[in-house]
Design an enzyme around this catalytic site. Sequence first.
Site, PDB file in Angstrom:
ATOM      1  N   LYS A 228     -21.199 -19.667  -9.436  1.00 50.23           N
ATOM      2  CA  LYS A 228     -20.424 -19.592 -10.675  1.00 50.23           C
ATOM      3  C   LYS A 228     -18.990 -19.159 -10.371  1.00 50.23           C
ATOM      4  O   LYS A 228     -18.021 -19.725 -10.904  1.00 50.23           O
ATOM      5  CB  LYS A 228     -21.092 -18.591 -11.610  1.00 50.23           C
ATOM      6  CG  LYS A 228     -20.734 -18.752 -13.057  1.00 50.23           C
ATOM      7  CD  LYS A 228     -21.624 -19.793 -13.688  1.00 50.23           C
ATOM      8  CE  LYS A 228     -21.427 -19.870 -15.177  1.00 50.23           C
ATOM      9  NZ  LYS A 228     -22.379 -20.788 -15.806  1.00 50.23           N
TER      10      LYS A 228
ATOM     11  N   TYR B 183       0.856  -1.187   0.000  1.00 54.13           N
ATOM     12  CA  TYR B 183       0.000   0.000   0.000  1.00 54.13           C
ATOM     13  C   TYR B 183       0.894   1.238   0.000  1.00 54.13           C
ATOM     14  O   TYR B 183       1.882   1.290  -0.720  1.00 54.13           O
ATOM     15  CB  TYR B 183      -0.964  -0.059   1.192  1.00 54.13           C
ATOM     16  CG  TYR B 183      -2.135   0.882   1.060  1.00 54.13           C
ATOM     17  CD1 TYR B 183      -2.898   0.932  -0.111  1.00 54.13           C
ATOM     18  CD2 TYR B 183      -2.473   1.746   2.099  1.00 54.13           C
ATOM     19  CE1 TYR B 183      -3.954   1.800  -0.241  1.00 54.13           C
ATOM     20  CE2 TYR B 183      -3.540   2.627   1.980  1.00 54.13           C
ATOM     21  CZ  TYR B 183      -4.271   2.652   0.802  1.00 54.13           C
ATOM     22  OH  TYR B 183      -5.313   3.521   0.670  1.00 54.13           O
TER      23      TYR B 183
END
Length: 461
Positions: free
Chosen positions: A168, A113
């Site tokens: 899915k 970060y």
Amino acid sequence: MATPSPGYSITIRVELPAASNATAALTTAVASAGGALTALDVAESRTDRLVVDVTCDTTDEEHGRLITDAIAAIPGALVRKVSDQTFLLHLGGKIEVVPKVPLKHRDDLSRAYTPGVARICRAIAEHPEDARRLTIKRNTVAVVTDGTAVLGLGNIGPLAALPVMEGKAALFKQFGGVDAWPVCLDTQDSDQIVEIVRAIAPVYGGINLEDISAPRCFEIERRLRELLDIPVFHDDQHGTAIVVLAALKNALRVVGKSIDDVRIVVSGVGAAGHAIIRLLLSQGATDIVAAGREGAVHNGDKDMEPFRRWIADHTNARRESGSLSEILAGADVFIGVSAPDLLTGDDIATMADDAIVFALANPVPEVDPIAAGEHAAVVATGRSDHPNQINNVLVFPGFFRGLLDAGVSDITDDMMVAAATAIADTVEPGELNASFIIPSVFDSTIAPAVAAAVCRVAGTS
């Protein structure tokens, strides 16, 4: 008749006297009500009482209540709780985001970060093509739906479609190593769907359109393919067509027929039916008749939307008319991607010798597979509790794995045919028979084989 399925598995916690025949009474009760006992576990035991968890597969929710009533009728039995195993599996959702890099101390944070990440941002700003190398984009797919055509449930909306899209995404990861995420849109406006997907596309390496009603799905797919530089795949069309072609290749081998000689009837002229017909025609099929709700589709019909018009112009050269059962007489192959219980065993009996029946409506097929099996040589469904499950999970994980690895933006018929051939060829000649024309969805060789086939066609392997 429906058979008990793990999709309707329940666990009944019951307290009953600690008699020597206690568990036998439970087993008898489940069997008498037609359940399939899968587990019987003692949860608590005292000198005079037992608490037992009885797990069994049922055919539907009403059947589960009948089994529960049968257990409650055992003398001295008290049903404490009934748990639906499918609902338990979905508690809290089925997928999560997990970091791929350690974040244990300040050095990790500085690189992952701030301040280190700013260097990566500047690099991508200067060279956008590096996003595939330096971000999740290279392995990420958006599973996009508006909830208008979910399974056999119809237009149930985006929130109710979320469990399917989660599933899915889980399958993408499990079988193809692809990071997929549900994108369920609260709009059924085609223009809005296209614009939303266009706007979020920078995050993703591919778009998987799912459960969007026809004919809108055709326009949405076409427009997105024109707008985006990443592959756009409509699984209800192309995934279904690929796996049907794979299964048909092997079924025809079993019965000793050729695709250019057989008469094929397709029930369903929506997204799946259109794509199946298109792919079969590309492979040499010459005699296809399609049927919608009103019966046979032919080019004498008027006022058809463009995609049905395409079917009318490219099939049914004899301009046959009549109901599905009428046009089925004499056919070699039936492919159903439509609605439940449209046909009977007697209808299948009118087909040609050594007939092939793919009844793929889910969860209830167009014809009872047991009744169809009395007359057809090869029978397949979309269900996991019958032989020959024709399921898109054999296609999309490996197909997207190949697309992402190849870094291509266009999906071609050659890729789809190569994927179908790879799936069909996974069944060795010595394994092939009427009850095994398609490999198991758990065959770990399928996705890599499909991915490799896509890459070969793309020219990257």
